[in-house]
Design an enzyme around this catalytic site. Structure first.
Site, mmCIF file in Angstrom:
data_model
loop_
_atom_site.group_PDB
_atom_site.id
_atom_site.type_symbol
_atom_site.label_atom_id
_atom_site.label_comp_id
_atom_site.label_asym_id
_atom_site.label_seq_id
_atom_site.Cartn_x
_atom_site.Cartn_y
_atom_site.Cartn_z
ATOM 1 N N LYS A 1 0.806 -1.225 0.000
ATOM 2 C CA LYS A 1 0.000 0.000 0.000
ATOM 3 C C LYS A 1 0.840 1.276 0.000
ATOM 4 O O LYS A 1 0.336 2.361 -0.275
ATOM 5 C CB LYS A 1 -0.928 -0.005 1.214
ATOM 6 C CG LYS A 1 -1.980 -1.110 1.186
ATOM 7 C CD LYS A 1 -3.136 -0.748 0.266
ATOM 8 C CE LYS A 1 -4.293 -1.725 0.465
ATOM 9 N NZ LYS A 1 -5.481 -1.329 -0.307
ATOM 10 N N SER B 1 0.911 -9.923 -0.316
ATOM 11 C CA SER B 1 0.702 -8.474 -0.324
ATOM 12 C C SER B 1 0.954 -7.768 0.986
ATOM 13 O O SER B 1 1.189 -6.559 0.982
ATOM 14 C CB SER B 1 -0.687 -8.168 -0.860
ATOM 15 O OG SER B 1 -1.656 -8.941 -0.214
#
Lengths: 334, 334
Positions: free
Chosen positions: A65, A318
């Site tokens: 992110k 992720s």
């Protein structure tokens, strides 16, 4: 089954409403390359096939992110930067926005669910952001953010429904392609992504125009899988459905994401809690990385046989922000 | 305190007895660079200082030992390669030798302690090596290896007392120096290494001639720390002393290692079980890496205030092969 269309965005969230592009991903990739070393692309042997795992849990904030947040905040005008930013996030985007804001000297306010992992709440506050809590079941995080923006001004940095954010997340694919090329491998020809709202999946769909893209969601939070099958945006039915994949708990995708994914023929796949836990354990044992449940969803889908690997399969690991007690529980359960 | 000199090596272990050199490390670095991508050098903020953590747990076998093994096995003559190799190891060097042997088509036999972590035993066998077990308390692993070599022939690939192995392990320092330079940082000026027999420490002492080198051992297995202080090789007193740092359980260093370390004025530091466990938890939380107890010893020494960081401190996270139940126990204990 709830089949509502997405709420029209308040004006404060609409600026700017442009479509993300591959050129935008490439521009973002240059910005990210100037900021951060590439995360490793680690080979993982599974049933005689090599999967290429992008270790985004090794980013400074523990997830990919940081890419989208950096791409967005570095494109704010001086006036926008002065007014500050508002983010909505279950915890990883929160840290991305807070990290970028701190580095750029921008005030950040983050709307986070009150039941986010303690580690994510603490890390976001440690980075200097102001955290505003909401209840994941009874409140809309977008509504909470819109109210803050109406009252105090500032720019929304949405967790996935934002062209800069999508382009930033797509840089994972640009990096992975270069890393495969350095090993003499063409690809990726298949991309399997952990999916919440569809920011990473849409970014990868742009970044890897020749690859088949699969978006993986956790059981109960499969709105995008159903939406892609139905050809229209559907919502999560039961917002209290239990999942360990807190990073992937998004009630519905946004039109900007859906448009990209639909145009590329992306399909969704759903994984169970046990499939995710198994993938976390495989990553522990074989790669010696800590991935959070939401960060293991893509690998879980492949290991469970729900996605057939290609010749050069990119799998996103992720994020790695999981509370130690939870992680210990998952490892000890074997 | 036992102060025995090291046993003279049997002839079978003596070939060749050359001193390792910086030129040898540089030659090894070229071989390793052609084989494996660099492991990440991850910044870790600790009390306002940035430590540079070399994530060797991300090697294909989960530790830096792949470096020395590769460097040794690729220099075998065709006759030596045909006759096979014998390794002695608590588990990480075992996997390094087995991995290199498999890749090169060489038969490998590894002498391992019967109480090695289950994961390490299984991984070594999975790589196709024959495993011969010994009792860590009552038997000498070097004697077991010497007997195998006398009976069956082959070349010993010692876990640390071998010039090729030392030079191979030193490539960690060459890589780290290049990675720091890419960030515009001179260094490292201080190197803190997890230490068992002194293979990695000696390699780093050669690779980083301008740095201060600190070798970190676990409580009870501090033979090298005492040896460096005394100016002569001393042995571990109590071979049954309990430690979680199985990778660092070596009864004594070898002259080839001691000579390098003494010439560079290297000092040893000892860490406790709780200091190691704390470091493992910090690595989990901040870096999202799995390190085994022995792989966290160097960081433990810095976090415990036993080693003052320099301007550019390299810390080895040397391995990540820890059984999940043990890791869960360590995480859950907080």
């Amino acid at each position: 089954m709830t089949q509502q269309s997405p709420q029209p965005l308040p004006d404060s969230l609409l600026d700017p409403a442009r479509a993300p592009t591959l050129a935008g991903v490439e521009r973002a990739a240059a910005k990210v390359a100037a900021l951060l070393p590439r995360t490793p692309l680690l080979p993982l042997e599974a049933d005689g096939v090599t999967l290429w795992c992008k270790a985004e849990c090794l980013q400074p904030i523990g997830s990919f992110k940081i890419r989208g947040a950096w791409n967005r905040l570095t494109d704010l005008s001086p006036e926008q930067a002065t007014a500050g930013v508002v983010g909505v996030s279950s915890g990883n985007h929160a840290q991305g926005v807070a990290w970028a804001a701190k580095r750029l000297g921008i005030k950040a306010t983050i709307v986070m669910p009150s039941n986010a992992p303690a580690m994510k709440l603490a890390a976001t506050r440690m980075l200097g952001a102001e955290v505003v809590l909401y209840d994941r079941v009874t409140e809309s995080r977008d509504a909470v953010a819109a109210k803050l923006l109406d009252e105090n001004g500032g720019t929304l940095v949405h967790a996935y429904g934002d062209p800069w954010v999508i382009e930033g997340q797509g840089t994972v694919g640009i990096e992975a392609g270069a890393q495969l090329a350095a090993r003499g491998i063409d690809g990726p020809d298949k991309v399997v992504a952990c999916c919440g709202g569809g920011g990473l999946s849409a970014g990868l769909a742009l970044a890897c125009p020749d690859a088949e893209i699969v978006a993986v969601e956790p059981e109960g939070w499969d709105d995008l899988t159903r939406s892609l099958a139905a050809g229209e945006i559907l919502s999560v039915e039961d917002l209290s459905y239990p999942t360990e994949c807190d990073a992937l708990q998004t009630p519905q995708t946004w039109p900007i994401n859906f448009a990209v994914l639909q145009a590329r023929g992306v399909r969704g796949v759903v994984v169970t809690r046990e499939e995710v836990r198994h993938a976390m354990r495989v990553v522990f044992e074989k790669l010696h990385l800590v991935v959070e449940p939401g960060g293991a969803a893509a690998l879980a889908a492949v290991l469970a046989g729900k996605v057939a690997p290609g010749a050069a399969t990119l799998v996103t690991l992720s994020g790695g922000n999981v509370d130690p007690q939870k992680y210990a529980e998952i490892l000890a359960g074997y």
